[in-house]
Design an enzyme around this catalytic site. Structure first.
Site, short mmCIF file in Angstrom:
data_model
loop_
_atom_site.label_atom_id
_atom_site.label_comp_id
_atom_site.label_asym_id
_atom_site.label_seq_id
_atom_site.Cartn_x
_atom_site.Cartn_y
_atom_site.Cartn_z
N GLU A 71 44.64 53.37 -48.98
CA GLU A 71 44.19 52.07 -49.49
C GLU A 71 44.60 51.87 -50.95
OE1 GLU A 71 40.38 50.72 -46.91
OE2 GLU A 71 39.94 52.22 -48.44
N GLU B 47 41.58 51.48 -39.71
CA GLU B 47 40.14 51.69 -39.85
C GLU B 47 39.42 50.49 -39.24
OE1 GLU B 47 38.71 52.65 -43.74
OE2 GLU B 47 40.24 54.20 -44.09
#
Length: 595
Positions: free
Chosen positions: A165, A241
């Site tokens: 991320e 995710e």
């Protein structure tokens, strides 16, 4: 391992398994949040839900908590054994080695000793060699554990992530490129990927040409994949995710998400031919000191949000392995989509019957700290400078008086401070407004002509996400009104593991932090849940193993004590009470209470 294992590749913009179209149905399961004796059980449950792949992060600080130690890959840190167990259960594997992982894990997986060097602290998650050189040395130790287990070499690792991320943090794509090139140089030859939020800024900062881009979200998949398509085309669509639950902070609420709601989102992804990774399939537990923290800003003040020890995440496979209604809903969706029937899960774990353990011995924290080597300095040193990963440090100095209402300000307090003057607890101060027992702001105390001043500082998890990454623990100054007190003698106790305790030491005074010992007898090991209703804040050790933080502010009310940590017969419980609680018993319960 043989050369006949299946391979998952990217061909013509889609995933293929041995040349045939393939859909990844993956589940996140962190080996470092599950005792090794339970790895196979949890992996079997993940497969029984219908997953064909398992995903795990790698937590650098778990393997190398101290700079003067080589990384460990044995025991509960045996990443290779975990990957081998997954392969033996016919699961493909995605590995996310960071070095930054977030994961609501202490410091996002980075080791706290990086913060001892100001140059490194300024360079976290950048291409600056001050930081990158440490990462290179870590990868030199880590990646050889992964390379022989790749699908290209007879194993089941099919993909490896570059950072994590990154678009939520920065845009130094040279840093990402360096990590990618380092992985390749060390022998990673399966496909590489990144994962980021589904938006332009995230994807511009966090992706690399030639590396698969995936997105993270919990709902509104069409919007998410449309945002990905604006930046990248011709690649498999995958949610790396799928947030089907959420985590909890101390002093906050317990989060849940309806299984039916999440199942509808899952069904839509699978029907559209997209691949998915459940985050989490099984959350597990941030045992010991390993739970991290978030931070928010309130009027310019950074407010810490420490994460609880349970990482149940309201996942389909609960913290203790229980299969929830969400598990059933997901399994049903996957069965209908794949037209296959997954394997049956193992039997539900046994649970210990309820019981009570009574404290039989107590010693003061002060007496334990008196046995610890002293470090002297003019100004206070941080935990990191003292070599303390997580735990408590006593800052000892002196102040002159008399002042009937002296104002003591604890600058840089991280995170909970107990002010002791002439061996008596006089005040408590907290970094954040979560606990009435630890109010924020200066402490008002009475000072005599000469005063011995001790401040006990207890740490909570380091920030694991966002721009405040890199916070240090301890104190930076103690001020009497406007004047800095100087000349400190510091004693630190790292509570990552249970320290040596001498039970002949003095007992704690009322309201004073200390260690407390109890015993509990059981017939045979099974899962248990330990509650401390009359205690305030600290850690609970079972047979020397740190189960995690407890705190009366909730929402978590029990600590998970899995079967492998128990012994038939007598078991030792040690409560490290750092908030001055005055409990006398520990309750063994037959069900969890997460709030």
């Amino acid at each position: 391992m043989t050369e006949t294992q299946p391979r998952v590749t990217i061909e013509d913009g889609r995933f293929a398994r041995d040349g045939e179209p393939h859909q990844l149905i993956s589940g996140a399961l962190h080996y470092f949040r599950v005792p090794p004796a339970l790895w196979a059980d949890r992996l079997q449950r993940l497969a029984a839900m219908g997953c064909n792949t398992v995903e795990t992060y790698v937590a650098w600080n778990f393997h190398q908590p101290h700079a003067d130690q080589e990384p460990s890959f044995t025991g509960d840190r045996d990443l290779g054994a975990f990957l081998d167990q997954a392969a033996a259960l016919d699961l493909d594997i995605l590995v996310r080695p960071g070095p930054y992982i977030c994961a609501e894990w202490e410091f996002g997986g980075l080791p706290s000793w990086l913060l001892t060097d100001p140059a490194v602290r300024r360079a976290l998650r950048t291409s600056d060699p001050a930081y990158q050189d440490h990462v290179d040395r870590w990868f030199d130790a880590l990646i050889p554990v992964i390379t022989p287990r790749q699908a290209t070499r007879g194993g089941r690792v099919i993909g490896v992530q570059v950072e994590n991320e990154y678009g939520s943090f920065g845009n130094d794509t040279a840093h990402l490129a360096h990590l990618r090139d380092r992985l390749v140089a060390l022998g990673i030859d399966v496909w590489l990927f990144t994962s980021d939020g589904p938006g332009r800024l995230w994807l511009q900062g966090g992706t690399l040409d030639g590396t698969l881009a995936t997105v993270n979200f919990g709902s509104r998949q069409e919007t998410a994949f449309a945002a990905l398509a604006e930046q990248r085309t011709g690649e498999p669509e995958m949610c790396m995710e799928f947030w089907n639950g959420w985590f909890d902070h101390f002093g906050g609420e317990h989060h849940t998400r309806a299984g039916d709601d999440a199942a509808v989102e899952l069904a839509g992804m699978l029907a559209a031919g997209r691949s998915v990774n459940f985050y989490m399939a099984h959350g597990g537990t941030s045992f010991g000191v390993w739970a991290g923290a978030n931070a928010v800003e309130d009027g310019g003040t950074v407010v810490l949000q420490p994460t609880v020890s349970s990482y149940d995440y309201d996942a389909p496979i609960a913290e203790d392995g229980t299969l929830t209604a969400k598990f059933d809903a997901f399994r049903d969706v996957i069965m209908k989509h794949t037209q296959t029937t997954p394997s049956e899960p193992p039997p539900l774990p046994e649970r210990l019957p309820a019981g009570t353990a009574t404290v039989i011995e107590r010693i003061s924290l002060t007496s334990v700290l008196d046995r610890v080597p002293v470090t002297e300095s003019i100004n206070p040193l941080t935990f990191e400078e003292l070599g303390v990963h997580q735990g408590v440090v006593r800052y000892r100095t002196a102040a002159a008086g008399p002042y009937p209402e002296a104002k003591l300000t604890l600058d840089g307090l991280a995170d909970l401070g107990t002010v002791i003057i002439d061996d008596q607890v006089r005040a408590r101060v907290g970094r954040m407004p979560l606990d009435d027992r630890f109010p924020t702001g200066p402490a008002t105390v009475e000072l005599a002509e000469q005063n011995a001043v001790d401040v006990l500082v207890t740490s909570l998890g380091r920030i694991n996400f966002g721009r405040h990454l890199g916070d240090r623990k301890g104190l930076t100054a103690i001020r009497l009104d406007f004047q800095h007190l100087m000349g400190f003698r510091q004693s630190g106790l790292d509570l990552t593991e249970l320290p040596n305790l001498d039970w002949s030491d003095p007992e704690p005074a009322p309201d004073e932090p200390g260690f407390h010992r109890a015993e509990l007898e059981i017939e045979r090991p099974a899962d248990g849940y330990l509650a401390l209703p009359d205690w305030h804040h600290g850690y609970l050790f079972l047979n020397g193993f740190n189960l995690g933080r407890y705190w009366s502010i909730g929402p978590q009310r029990t600590l998970y004590a899995p079967a492998p940590l128990w012994r038939a017969g007598r078991n030792e419980l040690i409560i490290a009470e750092l908030g001055g609680g005055s409990g006398s018993t520990v309750e063994l319960r037959d069900a969890p209470d997460l709030g």
